[in-house]
Every structure is written in C-alpha cells, then in structure tokens.
Design a protein around this motif. Sequence first.
Motif, PDB file in Angstrom:
ATOM      1  N   ALA A  17       6.588  -7.610 103.745  1.00  0.00           N
ATOM      2  CA  ALA A  17       7.543  -7.161 104.761  1.00  0.00           C
ATOM      3  C   ALA A  17       7.524  -8.055 105.997  1.00  0.00           C
ATOM      4  N   LEU A  18       6.469  -8.854 106.144  1.00  0.00           N
ATOM      5  CA  LEU A  18       6.339  -9.719 107.315  1.00  0.00           C
ATOM      6  C   LEU A  18       6.996 -11.089 107.125  1.00  0.00           C
ATOM      7  N   ALA A  60       6.960  -5.634 111.566  1.00  0.00           N
ATOM      8  CA  ALA A  60       7.889  -6.526 110.867  1.00  0.00           C
ATOM      9  C   ALA A  60       9.019  -6.994 111.768  1.00  0.00           C
TER      10      ALA A  60
END
Length: 387
Positions: free
Chosen positions: A154-155, A206
């Motif tokens: 997600a990053l 994120a």
Amino acid sequence: MRKIGKWVLRILIVFVLAAVVVGLWQREQITRLLAVNSLFSPEKIVHNFSNMDAAFLNTPVSRGNGPTAELPYGDDADLPDSVDPWIDARSVTALVVLKDGAIVHESYYKGTNPDDRRISWSVAKSYLSALFGVLVAEGAIASIDDPVVKYAEALKGGAYDGASIRNVLNMSSGVTFDEDYLDPKSDINRMGRVLALGKSMDGFAAELQETFTTAGAEWKYVSIDTHVLSMVVRGATGRPIAELLSEKIIAPMGVEQSPYYLTDGYGTAFVLGGLNLITRDYARMGQTFLQMGNYNGVQIVPEQWVMESTVPSAPTADGAIGYGYQWWIPQGAPEGEFLARGIYGQYVYVNRPRGVVIATNAADRKFREDGVADQNIAIFREIANNL
C-alpha cells in the motif's frame, strides 16, 4: 391508500432507525475526539494515562495461560536524595527499580496504584522492535535491507517508496512528518484525530507523499515510521500485531497482567504509542534486554538482535543522543546502557554494567522543556551508580 400509508410508515421507521444508528456512531466518535482534546489537561492527565481503554478503541494482548514469571523483591534500596524532588518536579506516577533482577524500590504517586495499566506512549516502539527481531530470526522477514514496500504494498508510490526497513527502524526514512504536539494542524495531531475518529492508520501512512531527504541520509524522529514497521510485519505474516506480540513476547515473558493496545477503527494496533502495561511489566521488558533477550528461562528475543538494536547505528547529529532500532542510547553511554522513552515521562532504562533496570511512568506536562530529558537520564544514572 392504506397500502401507501403502510409503505410510508415503513420508510419513516427505516429512516428513524438509521438516524439512531448514525447518532450513536457519531456520539462514539465525538466522545473519542473530546477525549483526545482533553487527554493532557492538568485535571485529567493522571487518570487518563491509567484508563486509556475507557475512552479509545482497544484490543487485548493476551498474557497467555502460563504462570507469572517471578520478579523477586530484594532489600529496599536507599535512593539518592535528589530522587524525591525529581519525582515531584516530573509528576512521576510510578517508579520501579530492579537490581540484579530483583525489585529494590517500588513506589506509586498521585493516587495511582500497582495494578494500573499505564500508557506507554513511545516506549511501545521498543516492544515492536523486539517483535521485529524475532520475526527476522524466524525468517518471516528476509532482511532489514529489504524495501518496506516489499511487504507493505500500500506504500508504493508514496513517501516510503525507496526506504528500506533498516532506514525506518533507524528513524532515517527521510519522510516529512511534523511531530509538533503543540500545533493542532501538525501531522502528529492529525494522526491523533485519525485514531479518535476510527479511521485507518494504514491509510494515513499511505497518503504521506513528501520527503525532506534521501532515505538513510539523515536521522529525524518520525513516529509514523513505527506504524510502517507494523505494516511490514502484518504484510509479512498476515497476522495482527496484538496476536504476534502476545505469542512472541508477552506470553513467554510471563507478565502479570494482559496488556492492551489502542487501535484505529479497523482494529489495527497503535504500535507507535498505544501499548498499556503495569509498571512492573515494563520493568520485565527492561530486564529481558538486560539479560540479552533471555527471561523466564526462555530466549525470547535473539541475542544478536538485542546487541544490534541497542547500539547507536542511526545517522544522528554529532553530539546528539544516539538511536538504534527504536531504542535510545544516551551520550557517553558505556556498552549496555540504553533506554526506551515516551512523551510525558515514560521510560524503561537499562544499565547492564550496573545490573540495573528502571521503569518509570509520569504525567509530566513540562517534558518538552530544555534539559528535562537529560535530567531524567542523569537521575537514572545516579540511582544506578548508588546501588
């Protein structure tokens, strides 16, 4: 007409029920938001720090079914004369001192008691570091030189894309994050509202996009880094932090009471500051690290990780306090002197050469003032040298 009337009545009932549900949901959010806004107020701070589960979402960290590990009492120590005025000045609520694994001093203040599960604030970061070391040794995480996005997809595309796990452990991610507790618009306070409103900590991390330097180039204390480590752990194992910490750290340690984590609205542990334990159990953690990761007859944290995580490996400025993997190393520290610390005066101090562990909790609203942190370390050293 009767059929239309019944239909309208049903619609009204649905709307009323929906309004009630929304009202209850908003009431819980508002209650938590008000709790955040009054968390550090002079008249509430001591009570709040011992009762965080009354106001915030939380999840238990089971101590398991095993017996409590013995933490024996030794002869009462005569503490230096400087300790009493320090306790008063720093609004200390609990002080537990171990010498050679035995309690030689234990005291509680401001109406608190030994059974209070007190908020760790950033002392929790060192617990996550310990868990990280176990998972690296087990092979769940291949290398701390892996990029964080390998495990936390997600990053990708955000501020953490390009940082290694080691960078984040060292607080040298290079990610822009304002940690000014006095500015209501700062990132740290925005994050507090995310927690209070039951939103997603993962989503908050994120969304961060800005960096101030290349990852690994410069040390800057960035609390959200620790949450990113939890994203790595959860991505690598597919398991929640509370469950892993219970299994790998808390249960083997034989703590007295089951701790708990504060959580976001998705049940995700607030790993960077939301762990709550009794003060004697904080001292057990210190003793575990004093004994190179061994406690209760078990090698809980790998010895190599204890050694690596508690030396000053981060790129801190010359003359500044050192930093390892979520542990602090004081200036001039001999090998084996290090500490975990959190805002408002939470500490786990370890002095291996002297065989001393000091766990303290506090509600010190002046903790930010110049010299306070140095004064605390000086008191710990004075106590250790006096035993």
